[in-house]
Design an enzyme around this catalytic site. Structure first.
Site, PDB file in Angstrom:
ATOM      1  CB  SER A 231      -0.943  -0.055   1.214  1.00 18.06           C
ATOM      2  OG  SER A 231      -1.983   0.870   1.109  1.00 18.06           O
ATOM      3  CG  ASP A 459      -6.090  -2.872  -3.760  1.00 19.82           C
ATOM      4  OD1 ASP A 459      -6.658  -2.089  -2.973  1.00 19.82           O
ATOM      5  OD2 ASP A 459      -5.000  -3.404  -3.534  1.00 19.82           O
ATOM      6  CG  HIS A 487      -5.288  -2.918   0.382  1.00 21.11           C
ATOM      7  ND1 HIS A 487      -4.824  -2.293  -0.755  1.00 21.11           N
ATOM      8  CD2 HIS A 487      -4.641  -2.333   1.423  1.00 21.11           C
ATOM      9  CE1 HIS A 487      -3.937  -1.378  -0.416  1.00 21.11           C
ATOM     10  NE2 HIS A 487      -3.802  -1.380   0.896  1.00 21.11           N
TER      11      HIS A 487
END
Length: 517
Positions: A231, A459, A487
């Protein structure tokens, strides 16, 4: 899968309604993302006289109180533009040494995202024990809390009781009074951060953290940095590669961000990403006998959720905490939290069903996981660090409430359910006390070794097109695609993804650019 663990690590991404974006850029622990700060053309050499003592320091390792792990503290200059000032920050570090057998490959540094996610918490609760055994056998598993985060000169802002109130502020204002209340909340948040953390606020950018990561590489004795970032951790890794391309070892950037997109676009993209994730949930929910949102196509399911939020806006329901009834703001955060991973969908169905029957405790629990609020009412500093990093990395998405009004139609088009709330959440950096030092720009890392960029097609927090963009920007980027929900992709059940990344980490062989799983 332990959903609470997931939401506390890889799930840190939109703020005030999420991490990564944190309203002003787009961590999470998410943010929650931010575009990279502007970088100097020639970063200071670690051989420069003022930096030499930092690279020469020796870490003293001690027991962490967590079996198998050691901890230490590294000194870094508060201001890399003036490293000889004598002002330092403490960077907390943890490791688990390679378990063997096999040749030790060095250190593998991991970061869970955010910005604001604790790398040490992620290492000790997951990566250091949950990464593939073959990887842990040949690497010392290492992480650190980036400056401003938890154990590393943390940014502090609101008290627990003040945060409870902040998280309940209506983020879909219906009139002038509610708009004023939301603006006042953002201003109070910013004032509290400045009052309690003014010393560190100008020095917690992604560039600062990337320089710390090179310092850590040197102190650990590694010639190259081997790294897995998830991320926001992909932005940190890409920033490092652009600053220090000749020191790039094996870098995996999973759930990638696009550093070239300005804040407004990043926020809107992420809004669209959550709509995509909700559509997947809605399709699945409609097939389940316990779906509280009924049957029908995703649009019908979404309309019912939006109507439920509208009712909560008018009349919150009991949550088991008399000071925190479940209103629209907390309910929205709870739903968003569960969209990070499809394994949380059953929990979301149950929480929604209970809330629709007057018991909001399940959605409140999901929201608390997202905000890292403990049962005793104390919050981790995730949301504080998230805003501090994001608001420094890029100029704010909006200049004021009028700019939000102008953008609302595009946000609501991106997500009829979440658009308005996420647009208003993006106003928080407008009132930040420290001027942004960075801006959106491409990161090329010219001359770096092959870098693996991983994107998941549905995602919610880091849309797939961001991974495509980053892989295209990086001169040596290679794109690995997971066709699925949730994710990030590594370690989440795809044998194809895990095999490709493990081979890269262990053998140095990057997957073919464009490989799909």
């Amino acid at each position: 899968m332990d959903t609470s663990r997931l939401l506390r690590t890889t799930g840190t991404v939109i703020a005030a309604a999420g991490l990564l974006l944190s309203g002003c850029t787009s961590g999470g622990s998410g943010e929650p993302g931010a575009a990279a700060a502007s970088l100097p053309s020639a970063p200071p050499s670690p051989d420069a006289a003022a930096l030499r003592p930092y690279y020469a320091q020796k870490l003293t390792w001690r027991d962490c109180g967590v079996p198998g792990f050691q901890c230490s503290t590294m000194k870094a200059p508060l201001d890399y533009a003036n490293p000889g000032s004598g002002q330092d920050v403490d960077i907390a570090v943890s490791r688990r040494t390679a378990t063997g057998p096999g040749k030790r490959l060095g250190s593998l540094v991991v970061n869970p995202g955010g910005p604001g996610g604790s790398g040490i918490g992620y290492l000790q609760a997951y990566a250091g024990i949950g990464y593939p055994a073959a990887v842990r056998a040949q690497y010392d598993m290492v992480s650190f809390d980036p400056r401003g985060v938890e154990r590393s000169s943390p940014v502090e802002c609101l008290s627990g009781s003040a945060m409870d109130k902040y998280t309940q502020v209506d983020q879909t204002p219906d009139d002038a009074a509610e708009r004023a209340e939301l603006v006042a909340a953002f201003k109070e948040f910013a004032r509290a951060c400045e009052a309690k953390s003014g010393r560190v606020l100008p020095h917690v950018s992604t560039v600062d953290a990337a320089r710390d990561m090179d310092l850590l590489r040197g102190v650990l004795g590694d010639q190259k940095l081997h790294y897995v970032g998830a991320s926001y951790g992909t932005l940190l890794g890409a920033t490092y590669a652009d600053l220090f391309p000749d020191r790039v070892g094996r870098l995996v950037l999973d759930g990638a961000m696009d550093p070239a997109r300005p804040a407004l676009e990043l926020n809107r993209d992420q809004t669209e990403g959550f709509e995509t994730a909700f559509t997947s949930f809605a399709k699945d929910c409609a097939k389940q006998p316990d779906c509280p949102l009924g049957k029908g196509d995703p649009d019908a399911v979404a309309a019912r959720l939006k109507e439920f939020f509208r009712k909560l806006d008018a009349q919150p329901v009991a949550s088991g905490d008399p000071d925190r009834p479940l209103g629209e703001a907390l309910a929205t955060t709870g739903v968003i939290a569960a969209l990070y991973d499809e394994s949380a969908w059953p929990q979301l169905r149950e929480a929604l069903s209970s809330a629709m029957n007057g018991d909001g405790s399940g959605l409140l629990s999901l929201a608390d996981s997202y905000y890292e609020r403990e049962a005793d009412g104390k919050y981790a500093n995730l949301m504080f660090a998230n805003a501090a990093v994001n608001c420094l990395d890029q100029p704010a998405a909006f200049t004021g409430p009028e700019a939000v009004d102008t953008a609302l139609p595009s946000f609501e088009k991106a997500s009829p359910v979440f658009g308005a709330g996420l647009a208003w959440a993006a106003l928080n950096c407008t009132y930040w006390p420290v001027k942004a030092t960075g801006k959106a720009r491409e990161l090329t890392a010219k001359g770096a070794a092959p870098i693996v960029v991983v994107g998941t097609t549905r995602d919610p927090a880091t849309p797939y097109k961001w991974a495509q963009a980053l892989a295209g920007q990086l001169e040596s980027g290679t794109l690995l695609t997971y066709d699925g929900d949730g994710h990030t992709a590594y370690g989440r059940g795809s044998e194809c993804i895990d095999t490709a990344i493990n081979r890269y980490l262990l053998e140095g062989k990057a997957p073919q650019d464009g490989k799909k799983c």
